[in-house]
Design a protein around this motif. Structure first.
Motif, PDB file in Angstrom:
ATOM      1  N   SER A   1       0.524   6.441 -12.285  1.00 62.75           N
ATOM      2  CA  SER A   1      -0.611   6.475 -11.361  1.00 62.75           C
ATOM      3  C   SER A   1      -1.490   5.246 -11.520  1.00 62.75           C
ATOM      4  O   SER A   1      -2.014   4.721 -10.535  1.00 62.75           O
ATOM      5  CB  SER A   1      -1.430   7.748 -11.558  1.00 62.75           C
TER       6      SER A   1
ATOM      7  N   PHE B   1       0.940   4.201  -2.853  1.00 58.87           N
ATOM      8  CA  PHE B   1       0.775   5.628  -2.590  1.00 58.87           C
ATOM      9  C   PHE B   1       1.988   6.430  -3.042  1.00 58.87           C
ATOM     10  O   PHE B   1       1.848   7.568  -3.489  1.00 58.87           O
ATOM     11  CB  PHE B   1       0.499   5.885  -1.103  1.00 58.87           C
TER      12      PHE B   1
ATOM     13  N   GLY C   1       0.245   2.512  -9.669  1.00 53.06           N
ATOM     14  CA  GLY C   1       0.097   2.707  -8.232  1.00 53.06           C
ATOM     15  C   GLY C   1      -1.273   2.307  -7.728  1.00 53.06           C
ATOM     16  O   GLY C   1      -1.403   1.653  -6.688  1.00 53.06           O
TER      17      GLY C   1
ATOM     18  N   ILE D   1       0.839  -1.205   0.000  1.00 57.99           N
ATOM     19  CA  ILE D   1       0.000   0.000   0.000  1.00 57.99           C
ATOM     20  C   ILE D   1       0.871   1.252   0.000  1.00 57.99           C
ATOM     21  O   ILE D   1       0.592   2.222  -0.714  1.00 57.99           O
ATOM     22  CB  ILE D   1      -0.964  -0.030   1.196  1.00 57.99           C
ATOM     23  N   PHE D   2       1.960   1.238   0.761  1.00 63.08           N
ATOM     24  CA  PHE D   2       2.870   2.383   0.790  1.00 63.08           C
ATOM     25  C   PHE D   2       3.509   2.616  -0.578  1.00 63.08           C
ATOM     26  O   PHE D   2       3.603   3.759  -1.041  1.00 63.08           O
ATOM     27  CB  PHE D   2       3.959   2.168   1.853  1.00 63.08           C
TER      28      PHE D   2
ATOM     29  N   VAL E   1       1.579   6.937  -6.764  1.00 58.45           N
ATOM     30  CA  VAL E   1       0.551   7.945  -7.048  1.00 58.45           C
ATOM     31  C   VAL E   1       1.088   9.339  -6.738  1.00 58.45           C
ATOM     32  O   VAL E   1       0.865  10.291  -7.498  1.00 58.45           O
ATOM     33  CB  VAL E   1      -0.742   7.643  -6.262  1.00 58.45           C
ATOM     34  N   GLY E   2       1.817   9.482  -5.640  1.00 59.62           N
ATOM     35  CA  GLY E   2       2.422  10.771  -5.312  1.00 59.62           C
ATOM     36  C   GLY E   2       3.457  11.206  -6.335  1.00 59.62           C
ATOM     37  O   GLY E   2       3.532  12.380  -6.699  1.00 59.62           O
TER      38      GLY E   2
ATOM     39  N   ILE F   1      -2.224  -0.747  -5.080  1.00 55.83           N
ATOM     40  CA  ILE F   1      -3.047  -0.543  -3.885  1.00 55.83           C
ATOM     41  C   ILE F   1      -4.218  -1.510  -3.874  1.00 55.83           C
ATOM     42  O   ILE F   1      -4.516  -2.138  -2.850  1.00 55.83           O
ATOM     43  CB  ILE F   1      -3.520   0.921  -3.800  1.00 55.83           C
TER      44      ILE F   1
END
Length: 77
Positions: A45, A13, A48, A9-10, A16-17, A52
């Motif tokens: 993205s 993210f 990502g 999950i990290f 995506v960031g 997730i």
């Protein structure tokens, strides 16, 4: 929750960031680089978000796609 799911999950993210950071830079560049950065940020993205979703799906029990109403709505669209 297992640590590997949290790491997944990290990482999602983080992707995506990173894509948002690249996308913000699209406004400051000229046309060819602008289009290339836009396509690159969309692909990052998407990766990502898929990471997730895969991490969240791995947390669920074996029949995760039939047991939760949220996942039924997410799969069916």
């Amino acid at each position: 929750m297992d640590i590997w799911y949290q790491i997944g999950i990290f990482v999602g993210f983080f992707f995506v960031g990173l894509a948002l950071y690249i996308f913000r830079g699209c406004r400051k560049s000229s046309y060819p680089a602008n289009f290339t950065n836009f396509i690159f940020s969309i692909s990052i993205s998407t990766a990502g978000v898929l990471i997730i979703i895969a991490s969240l799906a791995a947390i669920q029990p074996h029949n995760w796609y039939t047991s939760s109403q949220f996942w039924k709505m997410l799969i069916l669209g």
